[in-house]
Design a protein around this motif. Structure first.
Motif, mmCIF file in Angstrom:
data_model
loop_
_atom_site.group_PDB
_atom_site.id
_atom_site.type_symbol
_atom_site.label_atom_id
_atom_site.label_comp_id
_atom_site.label_asym_id
_atom_site.label_seq_id
_atom_site.Cartn_x
_atom_site.Cartn_y
_atom_site.Cartn_z
ATOM 1 N N PRO A 215 0.823 -1.212 0.000
ATOM 2 C CA PRO A 215 0.000 0.000 0.000
ATOM 3 C C PRO A 215 0.857 1.261 0.000
ATOM 4 C CG PRO A 215 -0.713 -1.532 1.708
ATOM 5 C CD PRO A 215 0.604 -2.030 1.213
ATOM 6 N N PRO A 216 0.292 2.380 -0.434
ATOM 7 C CA PRO A 216 1.009 3.656 -0.336
ATOM 8 C C PRO A 216 1.090 4.104 1.117
ATOM 9 C CG PRO A 216 -1.261 4.019 -1.038
ATOM 10 C CD PRO A 216 -1.056 2.528 -1.008
ATOM 11 N N PRO A 217 1.877 5.114 1.424
ATOM 12 C CA PRO A 217 1.911 5.620 2.802
ATOM 13 C C PRO A 217 0.507 6.014 3.265
ATOM 14 C CG PRO A 217 3.675 6.596 1.501
ATOM 15 C CD PRO A 217 2.816 5.836 0.536
ATOM 16 N N PRO A 218 0.184 5.779 4.515
ATOM 17 C CA PRO A 218 -1.156 6.126 5.023
ATOM 18 C C PRO A 218 -1.464 7.608 4.793
ATOM 19 C CG PRO A 218 0.053 4.829 6.639
ATOM 20 C CD PRO A 218 1.036 5.185 5.557
ATOM 21 N N PHE A 219 -2.678 7.863 4.363
ATOM 22 C CA PHE A 219 -3.068 9.239 4.074
ATOM 23 C C PHE A 219 -3.033 10.095 5.333
ATOM 24 C CE2 PHE A 219 -6.167 12.661 3.845
ATOM 25 C CZ PHE A 219 -5.800 13.285 2.667
ATOM 26 N N SER A 220 -2.379 11.235 5.231
ATOM 27 C CA SER A 220 -2.350 12.213 6.317
ATOM 28 C C SER A 220 -1.796 13.511 5.765
ATOM 29 C CB SER A 220 -1.485 11.746 7.483
ATOM 30 O OG SER A 220 -1.314 12.802 8.421
ATOM 31 N N MET A 221 -2.452 14.602 6.075
ATOM 32 C CA MET A 221 -1.929 15.900 5.669
ATOM 33 C C MET A 221 -1.199 16.604 6.806
ATOM 34 S SD MET A 221 -2.323 15.977 2.505
ATOM 35 C CE MET A 221 -1.860 17.666 2.132
ATOM 36 N N GLU A 222 -0.857 15.837 7.849
ATOM 37 C CA GLU A 222 0.033 16.352 8.889
ATOM 38 C C GLU A 222 1.428 16.517 8.296
ATOM 39 O OE1 GLU A 222 -0.801 17.281 11.935
ATOM 40 O OE2 GLU A 222 -2.920 16.736 11.593
ATOM 41 N N GLU A 223 2.066 17.632 8.561
ATOM 42 C CA GLU A 223 3.312 17.953 7.871
ATOM 43 C C GLU A 223 4.457 17.004 8.184
ATOM 44 O OE1 GLU A 223 4.445 22.015 8.056
ATOM 45 O OE2 GLU A 223 2.504 22.757 7.333
ATOM 46 N N ASP A 224 4.373 16.263 9.285
ATOM 47 C CA ASP A 224 5.444 15.319 9.598
ATOM 48 C C ASP A 224 5.139 13.905 9.111
ATOM 49 O OD1 ASP A 224 3.387 14.810 11.344
ATOM 50 O OD2 ASP A 224 4.678 14.557 13.117
ATOM 51 N N SER A 225 4.027 13.725 8.410
ATOM 52 C CA SER A 225 3.655 12.386 7.930
ATOM 53 C C SER A 225 4.384 12.060 6.636
ATOM 54 C CB SER A 225 2.147 12.302 7.708
ATOM 55 O OG SER A 225 1.765 13.073 6.580
ATOM 56 N N ASP A 226 4.580 10.775 6.380
ATOM 57 C CA ASP A 226 5.243 10.341 5.145
ATOM 58 C C ASP A 226 4.431 10.735 3.922
ATOM 59 O OD1 ASP A 226 7.348 9.243 6.551
ATOM 60 O OD2 ASP A 226 6.500 7.214 6.567
ATOM 61 N N PHE A 227 3.119 10.648 4.046
ATOM 62 C CA PHE A 227 2.282 10.974 2.887
ATOM 63 C C PHE A 227 2.390 12.457 2.539
ATOM 64 C CE2 PHE A 227 -1.613 12.233 0.715
ATOM 65 C CZ PHE A 227 -1.663 11.290 -0.297
ATOM 66 N N TYR A 228 2.298 13.328 3.537
ATOM 67 C CA TYR A 228 2.398 14.764 3.252
ATOM 68 C C TYR A 228 3.754 15.093 2.626
ATOM 69 C CZ TYR A 228 2.541 19.801 3.736
ATOM 70 O OH TYR A 228 2.649 21.144 3.462
ATOM 71 N N LYS A 229 4.809 14.444 3.109
ATOM 72 C CA LYS A 229 6.131 14.686 2.553
ATOM 73 C C LYS A 229 6.172 14.335 1.063
ATOM 74 C CE LYS A 229 8.511 13.961 6.973
ATOM 75 N NZ LYS A 229 9.359 13.029 7.754
ATOM 76 N N GLU A 230 5.431 13.293 0.680
ATOM 77 C CA GLU A 230 5.382 12.935 -0.739
ATOM 78 C C GLU A 230 4.609 13.986 -1.536
ATOM 79 O OE1 GLU A 230 4.492 9.043 -1.990
ATOM 80 O OE2 GLU A 230 6.224 8.193 -0.954
ATOM 81 N N VAL A 231 3.526 14.489 -0.975
ATOM 82 C CA VAL A 231 2.774 15.556 -1.647
ATOM 83 C C VAL A 231 3.652 16.783 -1.835
ATOM 84 C CG1 VAL A 231 0.779 17.103 -1.500
ATOM 85 C CG2 VAL A 231 0.579 14.738 -0.696
ATOM 86 N N LYS A 232 4.334 17.170 -0.761
ATOM 87 C CA LYS A 232 5.190 18.362 -0.799
ATOM 88 C C LYS A 232 6.356 18.166 -1.769
ATOM 89 C CE LYS A 232 6.199 22.469 0.996
ATOM 90 N NZ LYS A 232 7.563 22.711 0.597
ATOM 91 N N GLU A 233 6.860 16.951 -1.850
ATOM 92 C CA GLU A 233 7.960 16.674 -2.775
ATOM 93 C C GLU A 233 7.529 16.933 -4.215
ATOM 94 O OE1 GLU A 233 11.196 13.144 -3.709
ATOM 95 O OE2 GLU A 233 9.161 12.572 -3.069
ATOM 96 N N VAL A 234 6.321 16.503 -4.582
ATOM 97 C CA VAL A 234 5.829 16.753 -5.939
ATOM 98 C C VAL A 234 5.790 18.253 -6.209
ATOM 99 C CG1 VAL A 234 3.842 16.540 -7.482
ATOM 100 C CG2 VAL A 234 4.498 14.616 -6.027
ATOM 101 N N GLU A 421 7.967 4.388 -7.778
ATOM 102 C CA GLU A 421 8.969 3.372 -7.432
ATOM 103 C C GLU A 421 8.340 1.998 -7.223
ATOM 104 O OE1 GLU A 421 11.114 4.985 -4.110
ATOM 105 O OE2 GLU A 421 12.247 6.385 -5.384
ATOM 106 N N ILE A 422 7.223 1.951 -6.523
ATOM 107 C CA ILE A 422 6.555 0.659 -6.323
ATOM 108 C C ILE A 422 5.895 0.211 -7.622
ATOM 109 C CG2 ILE A 422 4.753 -0.543 -5.017
ATOM 110 C CD1 ILE A 422 5.364 1.322 -2.677
ATOM 111 N N GLY A 423 5.443 1.170 -8.428
ATOM 112 C CA GLY A 423 4.811 0.831 -9.703
ATOM 113 C C GLY A 423 5.760 0.157 -10.673
#
Length: 443
Positions: A215-234, A421-423
């Protein structure tokens, strides 16, 4: 006496001139490339989605390959190797059949059954038919009849793949109450395409879910979450590469691998489409490049297209199974809501969920299939995108091309890192399975 002899000679000349010539009909690998190119041209015109386009490539190639396997000891039939396919009818022993011609006839006929603009294929077909019949009508008719007989056999098998049933299944329902779920994106806000593609019968893989990715990183828009970091990276990557302007190599990579068959362009109140090839079509183009570079004969050319198109078709089934399971929201939606409401991705976001990246999965699978045929470290110049105004890009291997295709989705602003990467790993694992479970040559 001389007058009668002259009259007899004249009659002999008239009769002989009226007789049809019996020239050999030579079918080359170029003829097959032209047929595949014609199908691609029609698919661009008709605007087929990437999953549907993969189906349009695979069945005609299988039909052609099966005919060649009947009369070429280098190759083995797919019957019993791909799901549900039974042995094609045997050719008549009393007729002189040109198997390359029959294979090309089957490819053209199957292609015509799968596209909308049939007249475009018919016009192309009829010009070939006239040329072949003028050379040797008896051989042409025998070969054509056999090619059409095999096409009927493949079509009957194809009709059991659940495609028709998926045409009547419900449209995808958007869950607006869950912030992690996919939402339609601008400018067209189209519904999610092909939500039931995982119900299409696979070719080699056991099931649509056989290569279910982590699965992808768990959804979270908390700035310290892995998912938010991926959004911000884009977002950060987009800001960095677009600031370079015309010198941005990353933007060039994103555009080269865009492969969006329907890009909506808005001019005032007018909206129109810019048509392009699909991801699968790009890799079919690379199969052509490799075949031409190696001077592959007709049979090996068909083999290359067939194995590649099977890997692509199964890759779409696998990827779409995950897309509508994880049903993940796209970067564009979240960046506009939480980071920058005026941000636009480099590429137009396609109309389906984010995870995993379709181009990454398909590129991983196709590259693995092509490497099996043409070898590692196969350097090539990719001119597939020249018709769309893009320059040639050069690669040292199919794997390198697949890696670039995958990362292009991040540069384009339409995928997070995990999907890329997982794709590509999902695609390579699937491609390796396809290669290991297809025994198509006697080498």
């Amino acid at each position: 006496m001389k007058e009668r002899f002259g009259l007899l000679l004249f009659l002999i000349l008239v009769v002989s001139s009226c007789q049809k010539k019996e020239e050999p009909i030579t079918i080359t690998s170029e003829d097959y490339h032209n047929s595949v190119d014609k199908v691609t041209e029609v698919m661009i015109h008709d605007i087929f989605s990437p999953p549907v386009a993969s189906r349009i490539y695979v069945y005609p190639n299988i039909a052609a390959f099966e005919i060649l396997a009947q009369n070429n000891t280098k190759y083995k039939s797919l019957a019993g190797q791909v799901r549900g396919l039974e042995q094609i009818p045997a050719p008549s022993q009393t007729e002189s059949i040109n198997f390359e011609l029959a294979a090309l006839v089957a490819h053209i006929d199957m292609s015509k059954r799968l596209i909308f603009s049939e007249e475009r294929i018919e016009s192309y077909r009829d010009s070939l038919y006239t040329s072949w019949a003028d050379k040797n009508e008896a051989v042409f008719n025998a070969s054509k009849n056999y090619g059409l007989q095999v096409a009927d056999h493949i079509a009957a098998w194809m009709d059991l793949d659940n495609y028709k049933q998926t045409r009547t299944m419900p449209k995808f329902t958007v869950n607006s109450d869950d912030p992690s779920r996919w939402q339609p994106t601008p400018p067209s806000y189209m519904s999610g395409i092909e939500p039931h593609w995982n119900k299409i019968r696979p070719f080699v893989i056991d099931s649509a879910g056989q290569f279910k990715p982590t699965p992808p990183p768990p959804f979270s828009m908390e700035e310290d979450s892995d998912f938010y970091k991926e959004v911000k990276e884009v977002y950060d990557i987009s800001q960095e590469i677009t600031a370079k302007g015309d010198e941005s190599e990353e933007v060039a990579i994103a555009q080269f691998w865009d492969c969006n068959p329907y890009v909506s362009v808005t001019r005032g109140h007018l909206m129109f489409a810019t048509k392009k090839i699909t991801p699968g079509a790009h890799w079919i183009g690379i199969a052509k490049i490799a075949s031409l570079k190696t001077n592959s004969d007709f049979a090996k050319t068909v083999y290359a297209y067939t194995q590649t198109s099977i890997a692509i078709a199964d890759a779409f089934i696998s990827c779409w199974d995950e897309k509508y399971r994880s049903n993940l929201i796209r970067p564009e939606t979240l960046i506009n809501e939480h980071i920058d409401d005026s941000w636009e991705p480099v590429l137009q976001t396609p109309p389906f969920p984010e995870y995993t990246s379709g181009h990454s999965v398909v590129s991983g699978a196709a590259a693995t299939a092509l490497t099996d045929i043409f070898g590692d470290n196969f350097a090539f110049d990719d001119d597939t995108e020249i018709p769309y105004g893009l320059p040639v890009r050069s690669f040292d291997s199919f794997k390198e091309a697949a890696d670039e295709a995958a990362i292009s989705r991040m540069y384009g602003g339409i995928h997070y890192r995990a999907a890329v990467e997982i794709g590509v790993k999902q695609g390579r694992d699937l491609g390796s399975f396809v290669v290991a479970n297809l025994d198509l040559t006697n080498d």
